[in-house]
Design an enzyme around this catalytic site. Structure first.
Site, PDB file in Angstrom:
ATOM      1  N   HIS A  30      47.997  39.665  32.270  1.00  0.00           N
ATOM      2  CA  HIS A  30      47.415  39.147  33.348  1.00  0.00           C
ATOM      3  C   HIS A  30      49.379  39.160  34.201  1.00  0.00           C
ATOM      4  CE1 HIS A  30      45.198  35.456  34.969  1.00  0.00           C
ATOM      5  NE2 HIS A  30      45.746  35.815  36.614  1.00  0.00           N
ATOM      6  N   ARG A  44      39.331  38.494  37.377  1.00  0.00           N
ATOM      7  CA  ARG A  44      39.216  37.321  35.934  1.00  0.00           C
ATOM      8  C   ARG A  44      38.453  38.002  35.000  1.00  0.00           C
ATOM      9  NH1 ARG A  44      43.435  35.152  38.305  1.00  0.00           N
ATOM     10  NH2 ARG A  44      43.251  33.385  39.213  1.00  0.00           N
TER      11      ARG A  44
END
Ligand code: NDP
Length: 314
Positions: free
Chosen positions: A277, A229
């Site tokens: 992502h 993350r």
């Protein structure tokens, strides 16, 4: 009784199609507009607006639409699954998700190992400049987080001939992977990793774990790959580490702020490769069986698959 999707940023059509293919009788709704709320027994969520999960009096299960649950824990009003009568929280665990992540990591590792970053820079300058290849047996890959995704990636990279070590919370032996665990073994783990991969969940303990102090414990000129993350990385420290040649480069798939703002220094940085992502995206067809299975288990009063312990935060 019905399922609702609470995922303002996601397209739900492919998810609904996948679930209906398995069970055409399912009543599937999408927030907002999923009334009457009393009929909702399962919520599939990704970045739901805080507080929305308290609106369903008969909710039995909250299912993250991905492997991570940090988006759920960001809601201060998330119902506590340990309190009687509150919904159980589950996440998705999927072989395809693990395979896709392993492929991305293999590509990122080979890109660095075969020095494509160097040749890409030379191409910009129209320079024909072959250099000596790197030594594979010296290219130790260190994976932070040896869970569902990290363990699969460790095995895949190991099969390709790279020495692999990993770091996790608890001790577990995996054939062919040198395993480290806990804070006490972190420095020893870091001292080996010429390529550091972060596949940790984002928790209070792992936020900003990728910082200058961590980078300085790696062998000089190590390479960073962050697919965990954005909150794991102290972004300013990465820029410093690259400037000071503590790190030789980085491949990033996740960012503190997504989409990455147009004026962010990472876009132009010659030593940073980045992707939006996409290292491993959940495939609705692949995960639909476990969602339907959990719905059936919920209705039968049985325990659910892939339950999350929110005290551990992953
Ligand atoms: P798991 O829960 O299966 O594994 C998490 C691993 O991290 C475990 O090995 C765990 O240790 C370890 N861990 C957790 N906290 C600590 C800590 N404080 N110190 C050391 N080790 C720790 O998760 P997954 O493998 O399924 O997913 C990992 C993460 O990958 C997700 O949470 C998500 O953030 C990210 N992800 C990113 C995607 C992308 O597209 N970029 C896609 C999917 C996931 P132990 O085994 O001892 O419990």
């Amino acid at each position: 009784m019905a399922i609702t999707f609470i995922c303002p940023e996601n397209d739900t059509i492919s998810w609904i199609t996948a679930l209906k293919t398995l069970d055409p009788t399912l009543d599937i709704r999408v927030w907002p507009g999923d009334e009457p709320k009393e009929e909702i027994e399962m919520a599939l969520t990704w970045k739901h607006p805080p507080g929305t999960l308290t609106e369903y009096p008969n909710l039995g299960c909250i299912c993250s639409m991905g492997a991570g649950i940090d988006h759920l824990l960001a809601d201060p009003l998330l119902p506590d699954p340990d309190l009687p009568g509150n919904p159980t929280i589950v996440r998705l665990v999927d072989q395809r998700l693990a395979d896709n992540m392993s492929e991305y990591l293999l590509l990122a590792v080979l890109y660095h190992f075969r020095q494509f970053d160097f040749y890409q820079a030379k191409k910009e300058e129209r320079l024909w400049e072959p250099i000596l290849p790197l030594e594979k047996k010296e290219m130790v890959i260190g994976i932070m987080g040896l869970g569902q995704l990290g363990e699969a990636a460790a095995k895949r990279l190991g099969e390709t001939g790279f020495p692999v070590c990993g770091w996790r919370n608890s001790h577990k032996k995996i054939d062919g992977i040198q395993s480290f665990h806990g804070k006490g073994e972190l420095d020893n783990f870091l001292s080996r990793a010429r390529i550091l991969i972060c596949l940790l969940p984002l928790t209070r303990k792992t936020r900003h774990i990728l910082n200058l102090d961590t980078f300085s414990k790696l062998p000089g000129g190590a390479y960073l790959i962050n697919v965990g993350r954005g909150g794991h990385l102290k972004e300013i420290d990465l820029l410093t580490a690259l400037d000071q040649k503590v790190l030789s480069g980085a491949c990033l798939d996740v960012f503190q702020s997504e989409p990455l703002p147009g004026d962010h220094p990472f876009w132009q940085h010659p030593k940073i490769m980045l992707t939006p992502h996409i290292s491993s995206q959940t495939n609705p067809m692949s995960v639909a069986p476990q969602i339907v299975s959990n719905l059936n288990r919920l209705r039968a009063g049985e325990s659910l698959l892939n339950r999350v312990d929110i005290k551990k935060e992953y």
